[in-house]
Design a protein around this motif. Structure first.
Motif, PDB file in Angstrom:
ATOM      1  N   TRP A 280      38.416  82.219  67.631  1.00 17.82           N
ATOM      2  CA  TRP A 280      37.094  82.824  67.780  1.00 17.82           C
ATOM      3  C   TRP A 280      36.032  81.755  67.584  1.00 17.82           C
ATOM      4  O   TRP A 280      36.131  80.934  66.689  1.00 17.82           O
ATOM      5  CB  TRP A 280      36.840  83.896  66.721  1.00 17.82           C
TER       6      TRP A 280
ATOM      7  N   SER B 107      32.188  81.766  66.653  1.00 17.58           N
ATOM      8  CA  SER B 107      31.123  82.673  66.205  1.00 17.58           C
ATOM      9  C   SER B 107      29.736  82.206  66.628  1.00 17.58           C
ATOM     10  O   SER B 107      28.760  82.923  66.442  1.00 17.58           O
ATOM     11  CB  SER B 107      31.165  82.842  64.685  1.00 17.58           C
TER      12      SER B 107
ATOM     13  N   HIS C  56      36.227  84.311  72.440  1.00 14.99           N
ATOM     14  CA  HIS C  56      37.501  84.647  71.818  1.00 14.99           C
ATOM     15  C   HIS C  56      38.608  84.395  72.831  1.00 14.99           C
ATOM     16  O   HIS C  56      38.426  84.616  74.026  1.00 14.99           O
ATOM     17  CB  HIS C  56      37.495  86.121  71.401  1.00 14.99           C
TER      18      HIS C  56
END
Length: 159
Positions: A128, A130, A154
């Motif tokens: 992932w 962010s 992702h």
């Protein structure tokens, strides 16, 4: 609403760069969940889907086998969970290559009878990112749907 999958190659590149910058992971054996310990991943940019760890023969990781690692980058932009298999690394050449003062601080030299070098043969990973950008973060702050944008950050992939 369907998630869009992120660019696996791009996210893997960001993951490897972040791991090299801060090579600390929580590592646990699949058969012993909940006993994750912080370990330093020894990386080799020329290695194909492998990382190394130094531990002791009397440590629970010495039982080897299927394992999981979790990772969070320094700036909390990259997160990953990856799996693999822990096996004993028997190559003296590899030990010499990965050995440094940080490792030496934990052992009585390279010939410490309790020294065990593990190789993690990597498998599947989930990564992932962010850092979704200013626009997506603004939309999120306004309560707007950001699932499509988040999906682009992702991936599920093989390391």
């Amino acid at each position: 609403m369907d998630y869009k999958e992120g660019n696996a190659d791009e996210l893997k590149t960001k993951f490897w760069k972040a791991l090299a910058d801060s090579p600390f992971v929580f590592l646990e054996r699949k058969e012993q969940p909940g006993d994750a310990v912080v370990m330093t991943a020894q990386l080799d940019k020329h290695a194909n889907s492998e990382i190394w760890f130094f531990t002791r023969k009397d440590h629970h990781l010495a039982k080897m086998g299927p394992a999981f690692a979790t990772f969070s980058s320094k700036g909390h932009e990259i997160f990953a969970r990856f799996e693999g298999v822990l096996v004993e690394e028997k190559s003296r050449e590899r030990l010499e290559k990965e050995w440094d003062r940080h490792v030496e601080a934990w052992f009585d030299g390279k010939d410490d009878p309790n020294l065990l070098m593990l190789r993690m043969e990597l498998g599947k990973a989930e990564i992932w990112n962010s850092d979704m950008g200013v626009l997506t973060n603004a939309k999120m702050a306004l309560g707007m749907d950001v699932r499509d944008e988040a999906g682009e950050h992702h991936t599920e992939t093989a390391l």
